[in-house]
Scaffold this active site. Structure first.
Site, PDB file in Angstrom:
ATOM      1  N   GLU A  22     -15.967  18.856  12.934  1.00  0.00           N
ATOM      2  CA  GLU A  22     -15.213  19.194  11.735  1.00  0.00           C
ATOM      3  C   GLU A  22     -15.489  20.356  10.992  1.00  0.00           C
ATOM      4  O   GLU A  22     -14.687  21.011  10.203  1.00  0.00           O
ATOM      5  CB  GLU A  22     -15.308  17.927  10.866  1.00  0.00           C
ATOM      6  CG  GLU A  22     -14.824  16.446  11.228  1.00  0.00           C
ATOM      7  CD  GLU A  22     -13.404  16.437  11.138  1.00  0.00           C
ATOM      8  OE1 GLU A  22     -12.577  17.309  10.691  1.00  0.00           O
ATOM      9  OE2 GLU A  22     -12.910  15.499  11.903  1.00  0.00           O
TER      10      GLU A  22
ATOM     11  N   CYS B 294      -5.285  20.177   7.196  1.00  0.00           N
ATOM     12  CA  CYS B 294      -5.648  20.337   8.508  1.00  0.00           C
ATOM     13  C   CYS B 294      -4.548  20.178   9.376  1.00  0.00           C
ATOM     14  O   CYS B 294      -3.350  20.057   9.075  1.00  0.00           O
ATOM     15  CB  CYS B 294      -6.431  18.854   8.413  1.00  0.00           C
ATOM     16  SG  CYS B 294      -5.819  17.422   8.281  1.00  0.00           S
TER      17      CYS B 294
END
Length: 140
Positions: free
Chosen positions: A15, A24
Site C-alpha cells: 500500500e 486510488c
C-alpha cells in the site's frame, strides 16, 4: 486468530504510506496505508486532513480488524496463521463484500485450499486494479 506481523508488513509494503489523501486505482479517496475509512468509520474524502504515521497505523488496524471480523464470520474452515494473514491482506484490498461473494470463500469453506489459492491471481486484473506483486506476496 489475528493477522501476524508478516501479514501487516505485506499490507504496509504494497500500500505504501501517504500522509495526504489520494485517489486510488479503484477511484476511492484513500489515506495512510490504503485506508478508505476515517477514524469515525466514514469514507475518506478529498478534504480529509493529512495524517501522521501513527494515525495511519491506527486507521490500518481499524480496517484490519474489520477484515478479521469478516473472515471470522464468513469462513468455517481451518486456517494456519499465515493463511489467515494472507486473507486479511486480501480482504483489506478487495473489501469484505467482494470476499463474501468470492469463489475463493466458497472454495475455502469446502476445504479446497489449492483451488482457493488459485483464485488470488484472478483479482490482479479486477476492476479495482490490485497489483500482481501483492497477490504473489499473499500466495507465498
Amino acid at each position: 486468530m489475528n493477522i501476524n506481523e508478516e501479514g501487516l508488513q505485506i499490507i504496509k509494503d504494497f500500500e505504501g504510506f501517504s500522509s495526504s489523501v489520494y485517489l486510488c486505482p479503484a477511484n476511492r479517496w484513500t489515506i495512510g496505508y490504503g485506508s478508505t475509512w476515517d477514524k469515525n468509520r466514514k469514507p475518506v474524502t478529498k478534504d480529509h486532513p493529512d495524517v501522521s504515521e501513527e494515525e495511519a497505523e491506527q486507521l490500518l488496524m481499524q480496517e484490519v480488524y474489520h477484515s478479521q471480523y469478516a473472515i471470522d464470520k464468513l469462513l468455517s474452515c481451518e486456517l494456519t496463521e499465515n493463511m489467515y494473514s494472507a486473507l486479511c491482506s486480501f480482504v483489506y484490498n478487495i473489501g469484505s463484500g467482494n470476499f463474501q461473494r468470492s469463489t475463493m470463500r466458497m472454495k475455502l469453506n469446502r476445504g479446497d485450499y489449492y483451488g482457493a489459492s488459485a483464485e488470488f491471481p484472478k483479482w490482479r486484473l479486477s476492476l479495482i486494479h490490485i497489483s500482481e506483486p501483492t497477490r504473489q506476496a499473499e500466495i507465498s
